[in-house]
Design a protein around this motif. Structure first.
Motif, PDB file in Angstrom:
ATOM      1  N   LEU A 293      -0.449   6.214   0.574  1.00 31.63           N
ATOM      2  CA  LEU A 293      -1.750   5.734   1.039  1.00 31.63           C
ATOM      3  C   LEU A 293      -2.631   6.968   1.266  1.00 31.63           C
ATOM      4  N   THR A 294      -3.683   7.083   0.477  1.00 34.07           N
ATOM      5  CA  THR A 294      -4.601   8.218   0.566  1.00 34.07           C
ATOM      6  C   THR A 294      -5.950   7.699   1.054  1.00 34.07           C
ATOM      7  N   PRO A 295      -6.880   8.590   1.408  1.00 36.35           N
ATOM      8  CA  PRO A 295      -8.209   8.093   1.791  1.00 36.35           C
ATOM      9  C   PRO A 295      -8.812   7.215   0.689  1.00 36.35           C
ATOM     10  N   ALA A 296      -8.630   7.611  -0.584  1.00 36.85           N
ATOM     11  CA  ALA A 296      -9.214   6.826  -1.679  1.00 36.85           C
ATOM     12  C   ALA A 296      -8.507   5.477  -1.836  1.00 36.85           C
ATOM     13  N   SER A 297      -7.185   5.437  -1.613  1.00 42.09           N
ATOM     14  CA  SER A 297      -6.512   4.135  -1.767  1.00 42.09           C
ATOM     15  C   SER A 297      -6.779   3.238  -0.557  1.00 42.09           C
ATOM     16  N   ARG A 298      -7.087   3.860   0.595  1.00 40.90           N
ATOM     17  CA  ARG A 298      -7.527   3.049   1.751  1.00 40.90           C
ATOM     18  C   ARG A 298      -8.838   2.330   1.444  1.00 40.90           C
ATOM     19  N   LYS A 299      -9.723   3.047   0.728  1.00 41.59           N
ATOM     20  CA  LYS A 299     -11.007   2.431   0.336  1.00 41.59           C
ATOM     21  C   LYS A 299     -10.759   1.270  -0.618  1.00 41.59           C
TER      22      LYS A 299
ATOM     23  N   SER B  17       0.815  -1.214   0.000  1.00 37.90           N
ATOM     24  CA  SER B  17       0.000   0.000   0.000  1.00 37.90           C
ATOM     25  C   SER B  17       0.849   1.265   0.000  1.00 37.90           C
TER      26      SER B  17
ATOM     27  N   PRO C 288      -6.210   6.350  -7.005  1.00 34.98           N
ATOM     28  CA  PRO C 288      -6.117   5.343  -5.939  1.00 34.98           C
ATOM     29  C   PRO C 288      -5.386   4.109  -6.458  1.00 34.98           C
TER      30      PRO C 288
END
Ligand code: ZN
Length: 388
Positions: free
Chosen positions: A306-312, A188, A348
């Motif tokens: 790791l961004t909020p969108a890639s966490r999703k 990630s 993402p």
């Protein structure tokens, strides 16, 4: 979603079936040397992939990429059209040139072994099995899957970066097929890197008669090596290491050298860390009067963040894994990959979705045979969820 839907279950079964053929493909790919410098071998391995991709309904094209060192071709293939768009990123070159003693494919001690078996021909086999399952299961309802397989990733993608960025700009999600970590985790976060050539210049003189009239470039280099090394702050996310192609000239025992050079490898965890450190590399000051120092920027790769969108996206992948009966974790690594280009453009992005393995870039490279069907299932289910 912990449970797979019936159509996802069927797709997962198909992916496991298709992984049997992908295992044969993996053997052939590993037996086809594709060291980055071996352009004919790289092309042959890419042609095998192109054949597989068109057989399972993808539209294949070859895209040339340019660099000062020349032009190479990269493989681009698509299925479906419109949004959402998922970009799958891989490379067919390896670090093992034809003269390397590590060659051939074998299975021993419950592991696949061979050059590129994890990095990342195993990932390409995963990709083919997953897309074959999508094709056999009548695929996804909507959207586009784009496959980019580059041919110079191990050289930091000099001729493919622009293409990867072009495709990433059009993508809603990007998944890298680099190897899953030995622990079974996906990736990630990746550190970025910047390469420099450190060049120190001084003044030549007779080493015995009048060394005091010279300026020793090697002494200057030694100072710079230690200064640069001192910039490392691994805990904050920055490492600096000097080595590579070290040259001193003239290479004569009785002459004070007037030129010394080395390679500098700078790794950073985040774009912020990179910009914070950049001034230290911008205008290096010589330690000796009369010496000149420069750091010539070379190839670079942004970090995968790791961004909020890639966490999703990670949560979606982990949900798919759970549906298949497994928990998977995400890890950070300092090794670079083409997936970072997508991340740097705000897409993402996750990486390490390929076969599980380790020993990358060494003759100890291995991959876990059991992970091939599982990762094919994981990718197939992930793609249907992204394109649902
Ligand atoms: Zn790789």
């Amino acid at each position: 979603m912990a449970e797979l839907r019936p159509d996802e279950r069927r797709l997962a079964d198909l992916a496991a079936e298709r992984a049997v053929g992908a295992r044969r493909l993996l053997r052939t790919l590993v037996e086809t040397n594709s060291g980055t410098a071996n352009v004919a071998g790289v092309r042959e391995a890419a042609r095998l992939l192109a054949h597989e991709l068109s057989a399972i309904g993808l539209r294949v094209e070859w895209v040339p990429g340019e660099s000062p060192q020349g032009s190479r071709e990269h493989l681009l293939a698509r299925r479906g059209e419109g949004s959402p768009r998922v970009l799958l990123i891989g490379h067919v070159d390896t670090v093992f040139e034809p003269d390397h003693p590590f060659r051939g494919f074998r299975e021993e001690g419950g592991r696949f072994r061979g050059p590129g078996v994890a990095d990342m021909k195993g990932g390409l086999a995963v990709l083919i099995a997953a897309l074959a399952a999508l094709d056999a299961g009548r695929g996804h309802a909507r959207g586009t899957v784009t496959v980019l397989v580059t041919s110079d990733e191990e050289w930091s993608s000099p001729t493919s970066r622009a293409l990867a960025e072009r495709e990433a700009r059009a993508a809603d999600f990007a998944l890298g097929l680099e190897a899953g970590r030995p622990s079974g985790a996906v990736v990630s976060r990746r550190w970025g890197y910047a390469l420099y050539r450190l060049v120190c210049e001084g003044k030549a003189a007779h080493a015995g008669v009048n060394p005091e009239d010279g300026v020793n470039a090697l002494e200057e280099l030694s100072h710079q090596v230690l200064r640069l090394r001192g910039l490392s702050r691994p805990r904050d996310g920055l490492t600096v290491s000097v080595g590579g192609d070290v040259r001193v000239s003239p290479a004569k025992k009785n002459i004070v050298p007037d030129r010394a050079e080395a390679d500098v490898d700078v790794r950073f965890r985040s774009p912020a860390e990179e910009s914070k450190s950049r001034p230290a590399f911008a205008s290096p000051k010589p330690a000796h009067a009369g010496a000149r120092v420069s750091l010539v920027p070379g190839l670079s790769r942004p970090p995968l963040v790791l961004t909020p969108a890639s966490r999703k996206l990670l949560a979606l992948v982990r949900g798919a894994a759970r549906g298949l009966g497994r928990e998977i974790e995400a890890e950070e690594t300092s090794g670079g990959s083409d997936a970072s280009f997508a991340s740097a453009l705000g897409v993402p992005t996750l990486d390490g979705l390929g076969i599980v393995g380790g020993g990358y870039h060494t003759a100890e490279e291995w991959a876990d045979p059991a992970s091939l069907p599982f990762r094919a299932q994981l990718l197939a289910v992930t793609l249907t969820r992204l394109l649902a």
